[in-house]
Design an enzyme around this catalytic site. Structure first.
Site, PDB file in Angstrom:
ATOM      1  N   CYS A   1      34.633  66.905  49.445  1.00 38.66           N
ATOM      2  CA  CYS A   1      36.059  67.265  48.603  1.00 38.66           C
ATOM      3  C   CYS A   1      36.591  68.019  50.378  1.00 38.66           C
ATOM      4  O   CYS A   1      36.584  67.567  51.559  1.00 38.66           O
ATOM      5  CB  CYS A   1      35.586  67.856  47.890  1.00 38.66           C
ATOM      6  SG  CYS A   1      35.036  69.439  47.804  1.00 38.66           S
ATOM      7  N   HIS A   2      37.516  68.663  49.456  1.00 42.45           N
ATOM      8  CA  HIS A   2      37.741  69.375  51.168  1.00 42.45           C
ATOM      9  C   HIS A   2      37.524  70.690  51.489  1.00 42.45           C
ATOM     10  O   HIS A   2      37.441  70.859  52.995  1.00 42.45           O
ATOM     11  CB  HIS A   2      39.788  70.426  50.083  1.00 42.45           C
ATOM     12  CG  HIS A   2      40.612  69.594  49.945  1.00 42.45           C
ATOM     13  ND1 HIS A   2      40.878  68.605  51.243  1.00 42.45           N
ATOM     14  CD2 HIS A   2      41.291  68.574  49.103  1.00 42.45           C
ATOM     15  CE1 HIS A   2      42.029  66.932  50.791  1.00 42.45           C
ATOM     16  NE2 HIS A   2      42.085  67.781  49.157  1.00 42.45           N
TER      17      HIS A   2
END
Length: 195
Positions: A138-139
Site C-alpha cells: 500500500c502506501h
C-alpha cells in the site's frame, strides 16, 4: 484466550518461538487495545519491503515501483491494496511477467476491507502454491497491505489473528487501523468461533 505457537516452517525461520501471547478477543474494544499493544512490539521498519512469510512480502509504494528490486527478488505477483487512478498503474510491469491485482481501499477506520479478504487470500495463495513470490503493498506498508496478509494467513493457513500478528511482526512492524483490526477480530470469530 488465544495462545501463540509458531507455525512457520522450521527451515524458514529457525529462531525459537516468542513467549506465549494470550489475548481475549471476546470483547472487541479491549481486544483492539491489546492487539495494538502486541503490534507495537513489532520489528522497526528499516526497509521498503520485508518477507513476512516464505515468499510473501509486505511493502510500501516505493517497493512496488522499484523495477530493479522486483526483478532482483524475482517477484511474480503484486497485490496493490492502495490501487487508484493516480497511483502505480499495472502497465509499469509490462514485459516483467508480473501478475497484478489492485484493490481500491482507503486507510480509514470506516472502510470495509473485509469484502476483499477472500479475493486477496485466493490471489496470494494461488501465486505461492505455484512457487511465485508475492509483494503486497500500500502506501506505507503497515495498514492496508498488512490487513490483507493477516487475513490470508488466517484463511489459508488456519492461523488465529494473534498467531498471524506474531508471525508477521517478527519481520515487519505493522499496525492496521482500528477499523481493520475489528474486521480481523470478526474474521477470527467466524473461523474459530471462540468469541
Amino acid at each position: 484466550m488465544m495462545s501463540y505457537t509458531s507455525k512457520l516452517p522450521a527451515s524458514w525461520n529457525d529462531t525459537p518461538p516468542p513467549r506465549k501471547v494470550e489475548i481475549d478477543l471476546s470483547s472487541p474494544g479491549l481486544a483492539v487495545f491489546e492487539l495494538e499493544r502486541l503490534l507495537f512490539t513489532g520489528k522497526a521498519i528499516i526497509s521498503h519491503a520485508d518477507e513476512v512469510w516464505p515468499r510473501l512480502y509486505i511493502g510500501d509504494q516505493n517497493s512496488a515501483e522499484n523495477r530493479a528490486d522486483l526483478t532482483k527478488h524475482r517477484v511474480t505477483h503484486i497485490l496493490n491494496a492502495a490501487h487508484s487512478k493516480r497511483g502505480v498503474q499495472p502497465d509499469i510491469y509490462e514485459c516483467m511477467e508480473i501478475t497484478y491485482m489492485g484493490i481500491e481501499a482507503h486507510d480509514s477506520c470506516g472502510f470495509d476491507m473485509s469484502v476483499n479478504f477472500r479475493a486477496a487470500a485466493d490471489f496470494i495463495h494461488r501465486a505461492l502454491s505455484r512457487g511465485g513470490k508475492v509483494l503486497v503493498h500500500c502506501h506505507v506498508g503497515v495498514s492496508r497491505s498488512a490487513t490483507l496478509v493477516l487475513a490470508y494467513l488466517m484463511l489459508k493457513h488456519n492461523l488465529s489473528l494473534v498467531e498471524a500478528i506474531c508471525a508477521v511482526k517478527q519481520n515487519r512492524g505493522v499496525i492496521p487501523n482500528r477499523g481493520f483490526l475489528r474486521q480481523l477480530i470478526r474474521l477470527d470469530g467466524q473461523l474459530f468461533g471462540k468469541h
